[in-house]
Design a protein around this motif. Sequence first.
Motif, PDB file in Angstrom:
ATOM      1  N   ALA A  84      -8.387   1.850  -6.507  1.00 51.20           N
ATOM      2  CA  ALA A  84      -8.078   0.561  -7.767  1.00 51.20           C
ATOM      3  C   ALA A  84      -6.457   0.894  -8.658  1.00 51.20           C
ATOM      4  CB  ALA A  84      -9.123  -0.878  -8.891  1.00 51.20           C
ATOM      5  N   LEU A  85      -6.655   1.889  -9.101  1.00 55.33           N
ATOM      6  CA  LEU A  85      -5.788   2.514  -9.654  1.00 55.33           C
ATOM      7  C   LEU A  85      -4.872   2.812  -8.616  1.00 55.33           C
ATOM      8  CD1 LEU A  85      -8.178   5.014 -11.626  1.00 55.33           C
ATOM      9  CD2 LEU A  85      -6.404   3.318 -12.700  1.00 55.33           C
ATOM     10  N   LEU A  86      -4.868   3.129  -7.103  1.00 52.15           N
ATOM     11  CA  LEU A  86      -3.642   3.166  -6.699  1.00 52.15           C
ATOM     12  C   LEU A  86      -3.263   2.001  -5.580  1.00 52.15           C
ATOM     13  CD1 LEU A  86      -4.852   6.662  -5.520  1.00 52.15           C
ATOM     14  CD2 LEU A  86      -3.162   5.888  -7.061  1.00 52.15           C
ATOM     15  N   LYS A  87      -3.320   0.173  -6.563  1.00 52.87           N
ATOM     16  CA  LYS A  87      -3.392  -0.546  -5.993  1.00 52.87           C
ATOM     17  C   LYS A  87      -1.706  -0.812  -5.435  1.00 52.87           C
ATOM     18  CE  LYS A  87      -4.233  -3.362 -10.110  1.00 52.87           C
ATOM     19  NZ  LYS A  87      -4.299  -4.337 -10.279  1.00 52.87           N
ATOM     20  N   HIS A  88      -0.869  -0.351  -6.142  1.00 50.98           N
ATOM     21  CA  HIS A  88       0.128  -0.471  -5.713  1.00 50.98           C
ATOM     22  C   HIS A  88       0.705  -0.271  -4.220  1.00 50.98           C
ATOM     23  CE1 HIS A  88       0.118   3.057  -8.414  1.00 50.98           C
ATOM     24  NE2 HIS A  88       0.915   2.978  -8.653  1.00 50.98           N
ATOM     25  N   ALA A  89       0.270   1.046  -4.461  1.00 45.33           N
ATOM     26  CA  ALA A  89       0.679   2.369  -3.687  1.00 45.33           C
ATOM     27  C   ALA A  89       0.481   1.852  -1.720  1.00 45.33           C
ATOM     28  CB  ALA A  89      -0.022   3.572  -3.914  1.00 45.33           C
ATOM     29  N   SER A  90       0.704   2.407  -0.937  1.00 45.88           N
ATOM     30  CA  SER A  90       0.356   1.609   0.033  1.00 45.88           C
ATOM     31  C   SER A  90      -0.648   2.943   0.460  1.00 45.88           C
ATOM     32  CB  SER A  90       1.487   2.297   1.300  1.00 45.88           C
ATOM     33  OG  SER A  90       1.867   4.126   1.047  1.00 45.88           O
ATOM     34  N   GLN A  91      -1.363   2.205   1.612  1.00 41.92           N
ATOM     35  CA  GLN A  91      -2.301   3.057   2.335  1.00 41.92           C
ATOM     36  C   GLN A  91      -2.310   4.613   2.820  1.00 41.92           C
ATOM     37  OE1 GLN A  91      -5.449   2.540   3.006  1.00 41.92           O
ATOM     38  NE2 GLN A  91      -5.572   0.390   2.106  1.00 41.92           N
ATOM     39  N   LYS A  92      -0.958   4.455   3.072  1.00 43.29           N
ATOM     40  CA  LYS A  92      -0.536   6.326   3.311  1.00 43.29           C
ATOM     41  C   LYS A  92      -1.124   6.845   2.629  1.00 43.29           C
ATOM     42  CE  LYS A  92       3.063   8.971   6.477  1.00 43.29           C
ATOM     43  NZ  LYS A  92       4.228   8.911   6.859  1.00 43.29           N
ATOM     44  N   LEU A  93      -0.017   6.696   0.921  1.00 37.98           N
ATOM     45  CA  LEU A  93      -0.080   7.078   0.313  1.00 37.98           C
ATOM     46  C   LEU A  93      -0.980   7.634  -0.740  1.00 37.98           C
ATOM     47  CD1 LEU A  93       1.987   8.459  -2.447  1.00 37.98           C
ATOM     48  CD2 LEU A  93       2.530   6.370  -2.992  1.00 37.98           C
ATOM     49  N   GLN A  94      -2.224   6.218  -0.408  1.00 39.67           N
ATOM     50  CA  GLN A  94      -3.579   6.559  -1.310  1.00 39.67           C
ATOM     51  C   GLN A  94      -4.326   7.759  -0.509  1.00 39.67           C
ATOM     52  OE1 GLN A  94      -6.001   3.049  -1.118  1.00 39.67           O
ATOM     53  NE2 GLN A  94      -3.597   2.045  -2.255  1.00 39.67           N
ATOM     54  N   LYS A  95      -4.009   7.913   0.882  1.00 37.64           N
ATOM     55  CA  LYS A  95      -4.899   9.303   2.045  1.00 37.64           C
ATOM     56  C   LYS A  95      -4.148  10.099   1.017  1.00 37.64           C
ATOM     57  CE  LYS A  95      -6.134   6.381   5.606  1.00 37.64           C
ATOM     58  NZ  LYS A  95      -6.235   5.528   6.886  1.00 37.64           N
ATOM     59  N   ARG A  96      -2.777  10.343   1.380  1.00 38.20           N
ATOM     60  CA  ARG A  96      -2.027  11.213   1.151  1.00 38.20           C
ATOM     61  C   ARG A  96      -2.650  12.119  -0.794  1.00 38.20           C
ATOM     62  NH1 ARG A  96       4.377  10.904   1.049  1.00 38.20           N
ATOM     63  NH2 ARG A  96       4.357  12.959   0.697  1.00 38.20           N
ATOM     64  N   VAL A  97      -2.915  11.228  -1.322  1.00 33.49           N
ATOM     65  CA  VAL A  97      -3.064  11.216  -2.695  1.00 33.49           C
ATOM     66  C   VAL A  97      -4.439  11.744  -2.804  1.00 33.49           C
ATOM     67  CG1 VAL A  97      -3.760  10.458  -5.176  1.00 33.49           C
ATOM     68  CG2 VAL A  97      -1.635   9.935  -4.265  1.00 33.49           C
ATOM     69  N   ALA A  98      -5.011  11.584  -2.520  1.00 36.75           N
ATOM     70  CA  ALA A  98      -6.818  11.902  -2.069  1.00 36.75           C
ATOM     71  C   ALA A  98      -7.042  12.980  -1.291  1.00 36.75           C
ATOM     72  CB  ALA A  98      -7.899  10.347  -1.420  1.00 36.75           C
ATOM     73  N   ALA A  99      -5.780  13.079  -0.123  1.00 37.40           N
ATOM     74  CA  ALA A  99      -6.412  14.202   0.573  1.00 37.40           C
ATOM     75  C   ALA A  99      -5.466  15.715  -0.626  1.00 37.40           C
ATOM     76  CB  ALA A  99      -5.047  15.416   1.801  1.00 37.40           C
ATOM     77  N   ALA A 100      -4.891  15.978  -1.490  1.00 39.39           N
ATOM     78  CA  ALA A 100      -4.026  16.527  -2.098  1.00 39.39           C
ATOM     79  C   ALA A 100      -4.569  16.943  -3.322  1.00 39.39           C
ATOM     80  CB  ALA A 100      -2.883  16.165  -2.724  1.00 39.39           C
ATOM     81  N   ALA A 101      -5.888  15.805  -3.823  1.00 40.27           N
ATOM     82  CA  ALA A 101      -6.637  16.243  -4.654  1.00 40.27           C
ATOM     83  C   ALA A 101      -8.512  16.734  -3.965  1.00 40.27           C
ATOM     84  CB  ALA A 101      -7.553  14.538  -5.030  1.00 40.27           C
ATOM     85  N   ALA A 102      -8.375  16.699  -2.844  1.00 39.12           N
ATOM     86  CA  ALA A 102      -9.232  17.025  -2.536  1.00 39.12           C
ATOM     87  C   ALA A 102      -8.739  18.845  -1.938  1.00 39.12           C
ATOM     88  CB  ALA A 102      -9.689  17.003  -0.887  1.00 39.12           C
ATOM     89  N   ALA A 103      -7.636  19.026  -1.346  1.00 37.97           N
ATOM     90  CA  ALA A 103      -7.398  20.666  -1.316  1.00 37.97           C
ATOM     91  C   ALA A 103      -7.059  21.353  -2.878  1.00 37.97           C
ATOM     92  CB  ALA A 103      -5.711  20.753  -0.267  1.00 37.97           C
TER      93      ALA A 103
END
Length: 110
Positions: A84-103
């Motif tokens: 919900a916080l990233l709802k304005h972002a594309s699915q691809k960007l949401q996945k990149r944010v989650a992956a960067a946070a995990a790394a």
Amino acid sequence: PTTTTTTATTATNPTTTRGRLSKGGFAPDVVKAALHFVRSCSSFREAVLESVRFAGGENYCPVLVGAIAGAIYGASSVESDGGALLKHASQKLQKRVAAAAAALSEAWRK
């Protein structure tokens, strides 16, 4: 470019002034504001929401807050609200944010 300076406060103690922060795009000001919200908030969600309230959704501050807070609180904090916080972002960007946070989170644990 003109920069707007305002006094920011946190949701936990709105009467406490945390310093003068700029909403402008000058990189050192963005980093200062982002670190303020990450340090003064107690969750990923709170930090991102407070930074969006302060700087707006199109500013780099919330992006940087999301990356740093995601690394601190873990990738699950980015995904915990269903995006919900990233709802304005594309699915691809949401996945990149989650992956960067995990790394970043994994690197900080070492």
